[in-house]
Design an enzyme around this catalytic site. Structure first.
Site, PDB file in Angstrom:
ATOM      1  N   LYS A 117       2.049 -44.803 -39.917  1.00 37.78           N
ATOM      2  CA  LYS A 117       1.673 -43.777 -40.895  1.00 37.78           C
ATOM      3  C   LYS A 117       0.834 -42.680 -40.230  1.00 37.78           C
ATOM      4  O   LYS A 117       1.093 -41.484 -40.401  1.00 37.78           O
ATOM      5  CB  LYS A 117       0.885 -44.413 -42.043  1.00 37.78           C
ATOM      6  N   ASP A 150       0.793 -42.340 -48.293  1.00 38.83           N
ATOM      7  CA  ASP A 150      -0.592 -42.748 -48.568  1.00 38.83           C
ATOM      8  C   ASP A 150      -0.679 -43.086 -50.056  1.00 38.83           C
ATOM      9  O   ASP A 150       0.337 -43.133 -50.748  1.00 38.83           O
ATOM     10  CB  ASP A 150      -1.580 -41.628 -48.166  1.00 38.83           C
TER      11      ASP A 150
END
Ligand code: SF4
Length: 216
Positions: A124, A142
């Site tokens: 990520k 997120d």
């Protein structure tokens, strides 16, 4: 169970997001790749606002990977102590800088497959850095992207990783803009509590969750 958006709805949502957020960038303050990577690492489970308060002094003390690689752990901890999980983040920042110096001749690699080889850098974080720094066609999920994509029926996946895979498959292009769009839309309009469904949302007609937020 989340109702899925149809292909037509997905295209309409994409158009609206691109129209509203074209050219949107992260709210993290940075001036180079090193500062962006450090800021993104600090922003996990922490607000961008808080990270932006912390980083000026941190970058003054450690302006590049070389200085951070040789930093004293306690000093780094004290500079970032108002950030969530600062103990682990301080360790990871130093380890990341050390691997940049030891394995990449002091240059942060601009490639997601190489970035994840750095200590403390997961997929990520790598994708967010690539999206922001190069406009790469990648998705990163997120808490905001997860919430928004589920409320709009763009994803029904149970985890952030699976949601990123699903969004990549369904949205295909403009992923960097769509990522920024969902972060900002989730942060300011489709908030976790009291989303602004009636007053500010421009995607009401596609929402699979708005009934839950109607005033009782
Ligand atoms: S209608 Fe409300 S819950 Fe649905 S996308 Fe808009 S702000 Fe979010």
């Amino acid at each position: 169970m989340v109702k899925k958006a149809t292909k037509k709805e997905i295209e309409a949502i994409r158009e609206k997001f691109v129209e509203q957020y074209s050219g949107a960038v992260t709210e993290l303050n940075y001036t180079n790749l090193y500062e962006l990577l450090v800021s993104v690492m600090l922003s996990a489970q922490c607000t961008d606002k808080r990270v932006n308060i912390i980083t000026p002094a941190l970058f003054q003390a450690y302006p590049d990977p070389q200085s951070l690689a040789n930093a004293d752990l306690e000093e780094v901890k004290s500079l970032i102590k108002t950030c969530s999980f600062f103990n682990n983040k301080a360790k990871n920042l130093i380890k990341m800088a050390q691997s940049v110096c030891d394995d990449f001749a002091g240059e942060i690699p601009l490639d997601p497959k190489e970035l994840v080889k750095l200590a403390g850098v997961g997929e990520k974080t790598a994708n967010v850095v690539m999206i922001e720094y190069t406009g790469a066609n990648l998705m990163a999920v997120d808490t905001h992207v997860f919430r928004v994509s589920h409320r709009l029926g763009l994803s029904d996946a149970p985890t952030a990783t699976k949601t990123a895979e699903q969004l990549t498959k369904r949205l295909k292009t403009d992923l960097h803009t769509l990522h920024q769009a969902m972060v900002l839309f989730g942060r300011y309009i489709c908030t976790a509590k009291n989303p602004k469904c009636e007053t500010e949302c421009f995607l009401q007609e596609f929402c699979k969750s708005k009934e839950s937020f109607k005033a009782k």
